[in-house]
Design a protein around this motif. Structure first.
Motif, PDB file in Angstrom:
ATOM      1  N   ALA A  96      10.439   8.316  -3.394  1.00 20.33           N
ATOM      2  CA  ALA A  96      10.568   9.580  -2.665  1.00 20.33           C
ATOM      3  C   ALA A  96      11.290   9.351  -1.339  1.00 20.33           C
ATOM      4  CB  ALA A  96       9.196  10.197  -2.424  1.00 20.33           C
ATOM      5  N   GLU A  97      10.931   8.282  -0.645  1.00 19.39           N
ATOM      6  CA  GLU A  97      11.592   7.969   0.629  1.00 19.39           C
ATOM      7  C   GLU A  97      13.070   7.660   0.409  1.00 19.39           C
ATOM      8  OE1 GLU A  97       7.740   6.082   3.029  1.00 19.39           O
ATOM      9  OE2 GLU A  97       9.090   4.750   1.911  1.00 19.39           O
ATOM     10  N   ILE A  99      15.040   8.782  -2.067  1.00 18.62           N
ATOM     11  CA  ILE A  99      15.746  10.023  -2.400  1.00 18.62           C
ATOM     12  C   ILE A  99      15.984  10.852  -1.147  1.00 18.62           C
ATOM     13  CG2 ILE A  99      15.503  12.239  -3.588  1.00 18.62           C
ATOM     14  CD1 ILE A  99      14.004  10.671  -5.820  1.00 18.62           C
ATOM     15  N   CYS A 100      14.962  10.993  -0.311  1.00 20.91           N
ATOM     16  CA  CYS A 100      15.102  11.782   0.918  1.00 20.91           C
ATOM     17  C   CYS A 100      16.107  11.150   1.873  1.00 20.91           C
ATOM     18  CB  CYS A 100      13.744  11.943   1.602  1.00 20.91           C
ATOM     19  SG  CYS A 100      12.573  12.982   0.698  1.00 20.91           S
ATOM     20  N   LYS A 101      16.195   9.833   1.868  1.00 21.85           N
ATOM     21  CA  LYS A 101      17.166   9.143   2.730  1.00 21.85           C
ATOM     22  C   LYS A 101      18.596   9.391   2.244  1.00 21.85           C
ATOM     23  CE  LYS A 101      18.195   4.800   2.107  1.00 21.85           C
ATOM     24  NZ  LYS A 101      18.110   3.314   1.994  1.00 21.85           N
ATOM     25  N   LEU A 102      18.791   9.363   0.928  1.00 23.43           N
ATOM     26  CA  LEU A 102      20.139   9.445   0.373  1.00 23.43           C
ATOM     27  C   LEU A 102      20.659  10.872   0.265  1.00 23.43           C
ATOM     28  CD1 LEU A 102      19.797   6.771  -2.453  1.00 23.43           C
ATOM     29  CD2 LEU A 102      20.935   6.513  -0.241  1.00 23.43           C
ATOM     30  N   VAL A 103      19.748  11.845   0.140  1.00 22.95           N
ATOM     31  CA  VAL A 103      20.146  13.253   0.017  1.00 22.95           C
ATOM     32  C   VAL A 103      19.516  14.025   1.175  1.00 22.95           C
ATOM     33  CG1 VAL A 103      20.267  15.252  -1.509  1.00 22.95           C
ATOM     34  CG2 VAL A 103      20.142  12.957  -2.492  1.00 22.95           C
ATOM     35  N   PRO A 104      20.223  14.195   2.286  1.00 23.73           N
ATOM     36  CA  PRO A 104      19.628  14.760   3.515  1.00 23.73           C
ATOM     37  C   PRO A 104      19.030  16.147   3.361  1.00 23.73           C
ATOM     38  CG  PRO A 104      21.712  13.688   4.009  1.00 23.73           C
ATOM     39  CD  PRO A 104      21.595  13.709   2.513  1.00 23.73           C
ATOM     40  N   SER A 105      19.506  16.955   2.408  1.00 20.04           N
ATOM     41  CA  SER A 105      18.942  18.298   2.244  1.00 20.04           C
ATOM     42  C   SER A 105      17.520  18.254   1.689  1.00 20.04           C
ATOM     43  CB  SER A 105      19.821  19.139   1.312  1.00 20.04           C
ATOM     44  OG  SER A 105      19.743  18.685  -0.030  1.00 20.04           O
ATOM     45  N   ILE A 106      17.135  17.115   1.128  1.00 18.35           N
ATOM     46  CA  ILE A 106      15.793  16.976   0.543  1.00 18.35           C
ATOM     47  C   ILE A 106      14.846  16.406   1.596  1.00 18.35           C
ATOM     48  CG2 ILE A 106      14.413  15.867  -1.254  1.00 18.35           C
ATOM     49  CD1 ILE A 106      16.837  15.863  -3.047  1.00 18.35           C
ATOM     50  N   GLU A 107      13.937  17.255   2.058  1.00 11.60           N
ATOM     51  CA  GLU A 107      12.931  16.818   3.040  1.00 11.60           C
ATOM     52  C   GLU A 107      11.648  16.360   2.359  1.00 11.60           C
ATOM     53  OE1 GLU A 107      14.175  19.599   6.851  1.00 11.60           O
ATOM     54  OE2 GLU A 107      12.756  20.420   5.381  1.00 11.60           O
ATOM     55  N   GLN A 108      11.335  16.963   1.225  1.00  9.45           N
ATOM     56  CA  GLN A 108      10.221  16.526   0.394  1.00  9.45           C
ATOM     57  C   GLN A 108      10.635  16.628  -1.061  1.00  9.45           C
ATOM     58  OE1 GLN A 108       6.691  18.844   1.548  1.00  9.45           O
ATOM     59  NE2 GLN A 108       5.954  17.023   2.612  1.00  9.45           N
ATOM     60  N   VAL A 109      10.024  15.798  -1.926  1.00  8.43           N
ATOM     61  CA  VAL A 109      10.430  15.734  -3.321  1.00  8.43           C
ATOM     62  C   VAL A 109       9.206  15.574  -4.213  1.00  8.43           C
ATOM     63  CG1 VAL A 109      10.813  13.228  -3.254  1.00  8.43           C
ATOM     64  CG2 VAL A 109      12.058  14.627  -4.924  1.00  8.43           C
ATOM     65  N   ARG A 110       9.264  16.160  -5.393  1.00  7.45           N
ATOM     66  CA  ARG A 110       8.200  16.035  -6.390  1.00  7.45           C
ATOM     67  C   ARG A 110       8.800  15.418  -7.651  1.00  7.45           C
ATOM     68  NH1 ARG A 110       3.480  19.005  -7.575  1.00  7.45           N
ATOM     69  NH2 ARG A 110       2.936  18.667  -5.383  1.00  7.45           N
ATOM     70  N   MET A 111       8.209  14.336  -8.130  1.00  9.57           N
ATOM     71  CA  MET A 111       8.677  13.665  -9.346  1.00  9.57           C
ATOM     72  C   MET A 111       8.175  14.396 -10.585  1.00  9.57           C
ATOM     73  SD  MET A 111      10.532  11.099  -8.321  1.00  9.57           S
ATOM     74  CE  MET A 111      10.718  10.225  -9.885  1.00  9.57           C
ATOM     75  N   VAL A 112       9.026  14.449 -11.613  1.00  9.96           N
ATOM     76  CA  VAL A 112       8.665  14.971 -12.929  1.00  9.96           C
ATOM     77  C   VAL A 112       9.257  14.012 -13.970  1.00  9.96           C
ATOM     78  CG1 VAL A 112       8.422  17.372 -12.220  1.00  9.96           C
ATOM     79  CG2 VAL A 112      10.674  16.519 -12.890  1.00  9.96           C
ATOM     80  N   SER A 113       9.220  14.397 -15.239  1.00 14.67           N
ATOM     81  CA  SER A 113       9.647  13.473 -16.291  1.00 14.67           C
ATOM     82  C   SER A 113      10.970  13.832 -16.955  1.00 14.67           C
ATOM     83  CB  SER A 113       8.562  13.373 -17.373  1.00 14.67           C
ATOM     84  OG  SER A 113       7.375  12.849 -16.826  1.00 14.67           O
ATOM     85  N   ALA A 273      12.636  10.055 -16.085  1.00 16.01           N
ATOM     86  CA  ALA A 273      12.248  10.420 -14.722  1.00 16.01           C
ATOM     87  C   ALA A 273      13.219  11.455 -14.188  1.00 16.01           C
ATOM     88  CB  ALA A 273      12.223   9.196 -13.805  1.00 16.01           C
ATOM     89  N   ALA A 274      12.697  12.412 -13.444  1.00 16.02           N
ATOM     90  CA  ALA A 274      13.502  13.432 -12.789  1.00 16.02           C
ATOM     91  C   ALA A 274      12.735  13.897 -11.558  1.00 16.02           C
ATOM     92  CB  ALA A 274      13.781  14.596 -13.740  1.00 16.02           C
ATOM     93  N   ALA A 275      13.325  14.804 -10.791  1.00 17.95           N
ATOM     94  CA  ALA A 275      12.672  15.247  -9.567  1.00 17.95           C
ATOM     95  C   ALA A 275      13.297  16.549  -9.092  1.00 17.95           C
ATOM     96  CB  ALA A 275      12.807  14.184  -8.471  1.00 17.95           C
TER      97      ALA A 275
END
Length: 427
Positions: A96-97, A99-113, A273-275
């Motif tokens: 999660a950290e 993904i948030c670092k690499l894609v600045p528009s994402i401040e929080q993320v939820r993992m799915v499958s 994995a997806a998010a």
């Protein structure tokens, strides 16, 4: 009879159509699907032992090539500790950290499958956040097989959507409006007609499921402006193009920040994995914090997270995307030259590690334009290349993918095979 044929006949007795995802059945190109036994680098081998240069890469995830040793090692180390826990792990925080670092528009993320889970959850979240029902999608963009997304526009410009799959109730489809990709005028008309009702606009900023079609900057800027003006949630479906066209995805290429982003493919490194993620104030509406429910037993599965996290770390190597784009461009330029020498109507495009092949004179900008391609000629080309040991997507409406394992020798071999294939089409 080949082993592939034997397996396909056997599969059809217990699996609908003999496959677990429709495009694998070769229905649009004809012939017998290849049943894959193993893969390595830029290649895979079928049940008859034939080797192919692989340009589907599991439909995008294998950006490092198959069985990359560092990804394999990461997975094996995690497997020794257990396959699944149904409880949090530190690795979920780490990915999660990242993904948030690499894609600045994402401040929080939820993992799915899966990508379908990501898009359906993002849309539910957008509706819960806005307290609105209508969504806008675009013709030719595929966002998974959730009911709201298997919809085609009616005969009128802004009529209610009609289901394009049996089993989708009309009462659900009516909440989806389908517009033409890259058509700013239609977008403006839709917002004028339905603006206060629109919960979300979802779009592939680089489409890959009607073949590769890029959004125009004008189109994406208009999406951002209208969504901001009307308080609608802009969702970029980057399941396919995320980490494929650039390290920060298509939104980095275009310099446009969506409110929510859907990711998949590369972030699993070949594992399921997806998010979805985005603005913190929107994500706060997800359970257990808010009233929008979403859950998954295998979300954040430790094995999938290990493969994805190592993949995300490796693609940050200096020059990785420059090299990937260079090899992809070398492929499409070589194919274009071979077609031109054979006087076969053909065009091609690429961005990052994605490419599109079109049996038409110019690169298309919409699904309607894609429809003018010569599918019969594509099918003949596909089989000629398959016979030569090159595996492109078995459909004229799918993008292709290059990995970092596709070196000069692999690309040169592909172009050599294409010269013969195009020559056979001109004969």
């Amino acid at each position: 009879m080949s082993k592939n044929q034997v397996l396909f006949e056997r599969a059809q007795r217990t699996i609908p159509g003999g496959v677990n995802s429709p495009v694998r059945a070769f229905r649009s190109v004809g012939g017998t699907p290849r049943f894959i036994e193993r893969a390595q680098g830029a290649y895979f081998w079928d049940a008859d032992g034939k080797r192919y240069i692989d340009y589907i890469g599991s439909w995008g995830p294998m950006i490092l090539g198959h069985v990359h040793p560092e990804v394999l090692d990461a997975v094996q180390r995690v497997l020794a500790n257990g396959f699944s826990f149904g409880a949090p792990t530190e690795a979920e925080i780490e990915i999660a950290e990242e993904i948030c670092k690499l894609v600045p528009s994402i401040e929080q993320v939820r993992m799915v499958s899966s990508g379908t889970e990501a898009t359906m959850s993002a849309l539910r979240l957008a509706r819960g956040f806005t307290n609105r029902s209508r969504i806008i999608k675009f013709e030719g963009c595929y966002h998974g097989h959730a009911d709201s997304l298997l919809v085609k526009a009616g005969s009128g410009l802004l009529t209610f959507g009609n289901p394009t799959s049996a089993g989708v109730p009309a009462d659900i489809a009516k909440h989806t409006t389908v517009l033409e990709y890259n058509n700013v005028e239609q977008l403006d008309e839709a917002f004028k007609a339905f603006g206060p009702e629109i919960a979300s606009v979802i779009v592939e900023p680089v489409a890959g499921n009607m073949n590769l079609v890029r959004a125009t900057p004008e189109f994406l800027n208009a999406l951002r402006e209208r969504c901001s003006e009307y308080g609608s949630v802009l969702i970029f479906d980057e399941v396919m193009c995320g980490f494929r066209v650039a390290l920060g995805g298509a939104q980095e290429v275009y310099g446009i920040e969506p409110d929510l982003t859907c990711l998949g493919k590369v972030i699993g490194g070949g594992m399921p994995a997806a998010a979805f993620g985005g603005r913190r104030d929107i994500m706060a509406h997800l359970a257990p914090l808010g009233g929008v429910y979403q859950a998954g037993t295998l979300s954040g599965n430790p094995v999938a997270v290990a493969a994805g996290l190592k993949t995300l770390q490796l693609i940050q190597r200096r020059g990785f995307y420059d090299d990937l784009a260079k090899q992809t461009r070398k492929l499409v330029d070589g194919l274009s030259h071979a077609a031109r020498d054979a006087k076969v109507p053909f065009s091609a495009d690429s961005i990052g590690g994605m490419f599109g092949l079109y049996f038409m004179d110019s690169v298309p900008g919409s699904f309607a334009q894609i429809q003018h391609g010569d599918t019969k000629r594509f099918n003949a080309f596909f089989h000629a290349m398959l016979d030569a040991g090159v595996y492109f997507a078995p459909s004229a409406f799918e993008a292709g993918f290059v990995s970092s394992a596709h070196d000069d020798a692999v690309i040169d071999a592909t172009i050599d095979a294409a010269r013969g294939a195009f020559a056979s089409l001109a004969a």
